[in-house]
Scaffold this motif. Structure first.
Motif, PDB file in Angstrom:
ATOM      1  N   UNK A  73       0.809  -1.215   0.000  1.00  0.00           N
ATOM      2  CA  UNK A  73       0.000   0.000   0.000  1.00  0.00           C
ATOM      3  C   UNK A  73       0.839   1.260   0.000  1.00  0.00           C
ATOM      4  N   UNK A  74       0.296   2.302  -0.590  1.00  0.00           N
ATOM      5  CA  UNK A  74       0.915   3.625  -0.519  1.00  0.00           C
ATOM      6  C   UNK A  74      -0.178   4.657  -0.315  1.00  0.00           C
ATOM      7  N   UNK A 251     -12.590   6.591  -7.878  1.00  0.00           N
ATOM      8  CA  UNK A 251     -13.343   5.854  -8.905  1.00  0.00           C
ATOM      9  C   UNK A 251     -12.525   5.706 -10.181  1.00  0.00           C
ATOM     10  N   UNK A 252     -11.848   6.785 -10.558  1.00  0.00           N
ATOM     11  CA  UNK A 252     -11.059   6.754 -11.795  1.00  0.00           C
ATOM     12  C   UNK A 252      -9.867   5.807 -11.648  1.00  0.00           C
ATOM     13  N   UNK A 253      -9.271   5.786 -10.464  1.00  0.00           N
ATOM     14  CA  UNK A 253      -8.166   4.858 -10.212  1.00  0.00           C
ATOM     15  C   UNK A 253      -8.632   3.411 -10.389  1.00  0.00           C
ATOM     16  N   UNK A 254      -9.806   3.094  -9.877  1.00  0.00           N
ATOM     17  CA  UNK A 254     -10.337   1.740 -10.011  1.00  0.00           C
ATOM     18  C   UNK A 254     -10.634   1.392 -11.461  1.00  0.00           C
ATOM     19  N   UNK A 255     -11.198   2.353 -12.205  1.00  0.00           N
ATOM     20  CA  UNK A 255     -11.535   2.080 -13.608  1.00  0.00           C
ATOM     21  C   UNK A 255     -10.289   1.776 -14.435  1.00  0.00           C
ATOM     22  N   UNK A 345      -8.665   2.759   0.558  1.00  0.00           N
ATOM     23  CA  UNK A 345      -9.201   3.195   1.843  1.00  0.00           C
ATOM     24  C   UNK A 345      -8.938   4.687   1.908  1.00  0.00           C
ATOM     25  N   UNK A 346      -9.949   5.460   1.476  1.00  0.00           N
ATOM     26  CA  UNK A 346      -9.803   6.898   1.261  1.00  0.00           C
ATOM     27  C   UNK A 346      -8.657   7.115   0.280  1.00  0.00           C
ATOM     28  N   UNK A 347      -7.517   7.656   0.736  1.00  0.00           N
ATOM     29  CA  UNK A 347      -6.428   7.943  -0.201  1.00  0.00           C
ATOM     30  C   UNK A 347      -5.248   6.997  -0.013  1.00  0.00           C
ATOM     31  N   UNK A 348      -5.503   5.839   0.592  1.00  0.00           N
ATOM     32  CA  UNK A 348      -4.507   4.774   0.656  1.00  0.00           C
ATOM     33  C   UNK A 348      -4.876   3.726  -0.389  1.00  0.00           C
ATOM     34  N   UNK A 349      -3.937   3.398  -1.267  1.00  0.00           N
ATOM     35  CA  UNK A 349      -4.211   2.466  -2.356  1.00  0.00           C
ATOM     36  C   UNK A 349      -3.365   1.210  -2.171  1.00  0.00           C
ATOM     37  N   UNK A 350      -4.044   0.050  -2.213  1.00  0.00           N
ATOM     38  CA  UNK A 350      -3.375  -1.226  -2.033  1.00  0.00           C
ATOM     39  C   UNK A 350      -3.594  -2.107  -3.264  1.00  0.00           C
ATOM     40  N   UNK A 351      -2.528  -2.786  -3.667  1.00  0.00           N
ATOM     41  CA  UNK A 351      -2.614  -3.699  -4.801  1.00  0.00           C
ATOM     42  C   UNK A 351      -1.496  -4.722  -4.681  1.00  0.00           C
ATOM     43  N   UNK A 352      -1.505  -5.719  -5.559  1.00  0.00           N
ATOM     44  CA  UNK A 352      -0.383  -6.656  -5.619  1.00  0.00           C
ATOM     45  C   UNK A 352       0.866  -5.879  -6.016  1.00  0.00           C
ATOM     46  N   UNK A 353       1.995  -6.286  -5.470  1.00  0.00           N
ATOM     47  CA  UNK A 353       3.242  -5.551  -5.693  1.00  0.00           C
ATOM     48  C   UNK A 353       3.620  -5.437  -7.170  1.00  0.00           C
ATOM     49  N   UNK A 354       3.116  -6.350  -7.985  1.00  0.00           N
ATOM     50  CA  UNK A 354       3.426  -6.304  -9.421  1.00  0.00           C
ATOM     51  C   UNK A 354       2.897  -5.041 -10.092  1.00  0.00           C
ATOM     52  N   UNK A 355       1.881  -4.406  -9.480  1.00  0.00           N
ATOM     53  CA  UNK A 355       1.168  -3.333 -10.184  1.00  0.00           C
ATOM     54  C   UNK A 355       1.296  -1.964  -9.524  1.00  0.00           C
ATOM     55  N   UNK A 356       2.139  -1.821  -8.509  1.00  0.00           N
ATOM     56  CA  UNK A 356       2.207  -0.531  -7.832  1.00  0.00           C
ATOM     57  C   UNK A 356       2.782   0.567  -8.729  1.00  0.00           C
ATOM     58  N   UNK A 358       2.023   0.971 -11.827  1.00  0.00           N
ATOM     59  CA  UNK A 358       0.849   1.443 -12.578  1.00  0.00           C
ATOM     60  C   UNK A 358      -0.064   2.297 -11.690  1.00  0.00           C
ATOM     61  N   UNK A 359      -0.213   1.908 -10.427  1.00  0.00           N
ATOM     62  CA  UNK A 359      -1.054   2.684  -9.509  1.00  0.00           C
ATOM     63  C   UNK A 359      -0.497   4.089  -9.340  1.00  0.00           C
ATOM     64  N   UNK A 360       0.786   4.185  -9.094  1.00  0.00           N
ATOM     65  CA  UNK A 360       1.411   5.512  -8.897  1.00  0.00           C
ATOM     66  C   UNK A 360       1.318   6.346 -10.169  1.00  0.00           C
ATOM     67  N   UNK A 361       1.539   5.706 -11.337  1.00  0.00           N
ATOM     68  CA  UNK A 361       1.471   6.458 -12.591  1.00  0.00           C
ATOM     69  C   UNK A 361       0.053   6.937 -12.877  1.00  0.00           C
TER      70      UNK A 361
END
Length: 409
Positions: A73-74, A251-255, A345-356, A358-361
């Motif tokens: 998470x970050x 919402x946009x992050x999830x999409x 969780x609000x502005x904390x985003x968690x994902x599998x380490x393979x995709x962090x 992409x999350x940050x970008x």
């Protein structure tokens, strides 16, 4: 943006749980290498012991070549102020919340605390950073009571507090007041629509007191309750508008993360001018919804991936060329990775380490697009019922955002 391997993200996650999330990425990784042989003995010393322990288990599994479903998470470094910086184009606010300098990990609440110390000539012994953080966070969401309760009514500390927030985040401070000032007197609700079609409706609730006599008991009592009734003034729009933008970002992050691959590939083909490969049902429904979303995209000058849910080969010509180009850019980046689960969780985003990476970008790209958008003007115009031009404090903040590094940290 600095990129890392999945294994490095697990190490960063462990360092973050220990309490090093405000350090540079290199410093966190160096700390891990220095302490990797004694992680078990550090659990009780971690800021988040359970998370730290879970991370160490994931690290051992990964080192042993075992598959892991562990989510790293970050957190955003003050997402509300990041939203306010992007909406106003304020580079001072943006710098305070890691949207500009890629080589510096700032903490706006620590910086604000130190600014207050300087303004008070070092006489800040009665207050801690946590106190200043609470007052600062709630101030930007419209609170007047919290800073006054902490620092005291008409105190020198309160005066310096208000000087401090204007130093570290002048654009956000200006926007806070603007959002308070657009309160519609005695309106029963305020309403605005975000670029993805989400409609925010915030009712104005007023407290009413009524006294009741109980003859049988020879007594009386006062009953307090809330009703939907407008007031002359109010503070809540400062929080509600920014929270709605925060929600749009989530919402946009999830999409962009957990997308329908078949649907996105079909839409990409349509946008690029391909031919229809299948029959799409409910064509009229899609056209109606697409028309509304195109109108919102043009009003906000902000393109949401939600448009893809309603684009078909038959209606793609309803989409203006500039929106097509933006969607193609976004979709090409999405298709560079597999769909993946994202937990926010609000502005904390968690994902599998393979995709962090992409999350940050994605987070960076959404805020860069927001900095170039007309979202603030559009939302204010909807609330007040007339067009309200907004002159941003800069016109090129998006370039700095795209070069940032620590917006999620």
């Amino acid at each position: 943006m600095q990129k890392f391997s999945a294994f490095q993200y697990i190490k960063l996650d462990i360092a973050n749980s220990f309490g090093l999330d405000k350090d540079l990425f290199e410093e966190r990784l160096n700390w891990f290498e220095q302490n990797k042989m004694q992680l078990a003995s550090l659990v009780d010393s971690a800021d988040e012991p359970a998370q730290f322990y879970a991370g160490t288990l994931a690290y051992e599994d990964t080192k042993a070549g075992k598959p892991t479903g562990y989510l790293v998470g970050m957190d955003a470094t003050a997402s509300g102020l990041q939203c306010m910086a992007a909406l106003t184009g304020c580079k001072v606010t943006a710098a305070s919340v890691n949207m500009i300098d890629p080589d510096c990990r700032k903490d706006v609440y620590t910086d604000g605390y130190h600014v207050m110390i300087n303004l008070l000539d070092g006489k800040m012994d009665k207050f801690e950073r946590a106190d200043t953080k609470s007052a600062t966070m709630t101030h930007f969401y419209g609170s007047q009571a919290n800073p006054r309760n902490l620092f005291g009514e008409n105190s020198i500390e309160l005066q310096k507090f208000y000087e401090m927030v204007n130093i570290v985040a002048p654009g956000a401070n200006m926007l806070r007041q603007d959002l308070i000032d657009i309160w519609q007197p005695f309106a029963n609700q305020h309403m605005w629509v975000l670029p993805d079609g989400f409609t925010a409706i915030v009712k104005v609730m007023s407290m009413v007191e009524e006294s009741f006599e109980v003859n049988e008991l020879n007594s009386s009592f006062t009953h307090r309750y809330w009703i939907n009734k407008g007031t002359a003034t109010g503070l809540s729009l400062a929080a509600n508008v920014i929270h709605s933008v925060d929600g749009f970002v989530v919402r946009e992050m999830n999409r962009r993360a957990n997308y329908d691959k078949d649907m996105i590939e079909r839409v990409y083909d349509a946008l690029k001018g391909g031919t229809s490969r299948r029959y799409i049902k409910d064509e009229d429904v899609h056209a109606v919804k697409l028309k509304r979303l195109v109108g919102l995209a043009e009003s906000h000058k902000m393109v949401s991936v939600v448009l893809a849910e309603h684009i078909t080969h038959e209606n793609v010509d309803m989409v203006p060329l500039w929106i097509k180009r933006e969607l193609i850019r976004i979709i090409e980046q999405m298709l560079n990775h597999k769909p993946f689960a994202l937990i926010a969780i609000h502005d904390c985003f968690k994902c599998h380490a393979l995709y962090m990476n992409e999350v940050r970008q994605n987070y960076i790209d959404i805020f860069a697009d927001m900095a170039d958008s007309h979202m603030l003007s559009c939302m204010i115009g909807q609330i007040v019922g007339k067009r309200v031009p907004v002159r941003k404090l800069s016109t090129d903040l998006s370039k700095d955002i795209r070069n940032s590094n620590y917006m999620l940290s």
